[in-house]
Design an enzyme around this catalytic site. Sequence first.
Site, PDB file in Angstrom:
ATOM      1  N   GLU A 134       0.774  -1.237   0.000  1.00  0.00           N
ATOM      2  CA  GLU A 134       0.000   0.000   0.000  1.00  0.00           C
ATOM      3  C   GLU A 134       0.813   1.299   0.000  1.00  0.00           C
ATOM      4  O   GLU A 134       0.693   2.122   0.922  1.00  0.00           O
ATOM      5  CB  GLU A 134      -0.966  -0.007   1.189  1.00  0.00           C
ATOM      6  CG  GLU A 134      -1.986  -1.127   1.089  1.00  0.00           C
ATOM      7  CD  GLU A 134      -3.002  -1.137   2.222  1.00  0.00           C
ATOM      8  OE1 GLU A 134      -2.823  -0.388   3.208  1.00  0.00           O
ATOM      9  OE2 GLU A 134      -3.981  -1.903   2.131  1.00  0.00           O
ATOM     10  N   GLU A 176      -5.605  -7.632  -0.915  1.00  0.00           N
ATOM     11  CA  GLU A 176      -6.403  -7.488   0.298  1.00  0.00           C
ATOM     12  C   GLU A 176      -7.827  -7.113  -0.080  1.00  0.00           C
ATOM     13  O   GLU A 176      -8.051  -6.224  -0.904  1.00  0.00           O
ATOM     14  CB  GLU A 176      -5.820  -6.413   1.226  1.00  0.00           C
ATOM     15  CG  GLU A 176      -4.484  -6.770   1.849  1.00  0.00           C
ATOM     16  CD  GLU A 176      -3.982  -5.697   2.814  1.00  0.00           C
ATOM     17  OE1 GLU A 176      -4.819  -4.872   3.271  1.00  0.00           O
ATOM     18  OE2 GLU A 176      -2.772  -5.683   3.107  1.00  0.00           O
TER      19      GLU A 176
END
Length: 563
Positions: free
Chosen positions: A204, A363
């Site tokens: 991320e 995710e």
Amino acid sequence: MKKFLVLLIALIMIATLLVVPGVQTSAEGSYADLAEPDDDWLHVEGTNIVDKYGNKVWITGANWFGFNCRERMLLDSYHSDIIADIELVADKGINVVRMPIATDLLYAWSQGIYPPSTDTSYNNPALAGLNSYELFNFMLENFKRVGIKVILDVHSPETDNQGHNYPLWYNTTITEEIFKKAWVWVAERYKNDDTIIGFDLKNEPHTNTGTMKIKAQSAIWDDSNHPNNWKRVAEETALAILEVHPNVLIFVEGVEMYPKDGIWDDETFDTSPWTGNNDYYGNWWGGNLRGVKDYPINLGKYQSQLVYSPHDYGPIVYEQDWFKGDFITANDEQAKRILYEQCWRDNWAYIMEEGISPLLLGEWGGMTEGGHPLLDLNLKYLRCMRDFILENKYKLHHTFWCINIDSADTGGLFTRDEGTPFPGGRDLKWNDNKYDNYLYPVLWKTEDGKFIGLDHKIPLGRNGISISQLSNYTPSVTPSPSATPSPTTITAPPTDTVTYGDVNGDGRVNSSDVALLKRYLLGLVENINKEAADVNVSGTVNSTDLAIMKRYVLRSISELPYK
């Protein structure tokens, strides 16, 4: 760097207090070196991920974090029997575990420094005295034993339970050079162990906090040489890895923001809905892959190892604009169309739709119980994503967030609330509602419900098969399936009376024997095969035998007894 070196020296001092006196704690070599080599590597063909024989596979896994945290272990092992946990995960059909870790821990290992992990031996006697590196390899061994593969994910620069909030892959301690060196070391270290099938280079990448974004503090994606250009660093790191380990899959996540004109020419930009100028597309951290259209990752001769990897969540994690308005009253099909048109298509789905690459949704997930005011919308999101994944089987792979209970805004597949208890779980239960309704439908399985693993020899848990056992599997050379999951082992040379090193009497010599002997020397168990443990034939069992056992399992010596 000075602070980092001081920290590493301190960690060495701590670690030396946690091991058996007189035993060297060098972890050069690992159980991974003893694995079945090179039969389970994967690569990309078009928008499919395939095995070495060209058979399509579907990565349908889940995340299990902890080595990125200060505990430096898979979380939940302080609640329960970690081996029972791993076996249950395999039995539930999860064929890959995405395992977050921190750069500083990998770099420490690469320098021969092995920081301690939180002691959970009260629930897991086999883990007594293991440092973080030994514990990591112990987990790999047990994943291998039940047919689970691993994707290693650098989650943050430093071991920190909130480290994912830091936007970049470097900070004042962990430089870009250290980041790259740590990854290359991992590649070299595990290139002969196909338990780890892929590397997710950085979790991320995103912008600084607040609505006023500062370009220099944020992850960008373009063709510049800026230190914060994630596209450049990902490409360079991947190439360095693949020169050492050309068989591993490389997963590259996106960023958070991307300029609508494709040009990062603002040193600051305001993203406030009231005062901003709306010049940037926003998305989830790591979920914005719009830049691939303008600046694709180029790995040259290694391009077949590249998979792009966005993240995506529901409104309980953050109430994005697409969860408002028409989404609230829409039925599931309409809601899925809204999500696709307002988020998924232009941020990442186009990559698989235009034949650029398959995708790993690294995710996704969320709360499925409780009293949150957005729970109903969250469940609608989960149904939409579940159905979208299923519609794009083989192009869209996924690892659900998450297995352990420790994620505050998503919950886990393990729970302390309503669920099914399991042997070894102690106060943990399996969240049947979350699993049955959202994950189970998008796990890879046969028509008769057998889960399909990615190993060619070891079936996936007790309810699954190996990939080579598929009825339509096409091998160039047929691998021999194993009747029951079993760890790769080294058998000690036979003798007339004793198998030296076989401390637990199971007919094999492996890290389980090392762990048992360590427990014996720590006074945690009383009954072992002392004759087998006396591997230097000195007439006594002591720390010297443990050191020899470690060297044997790590292949530093080839025969037992060792005099």
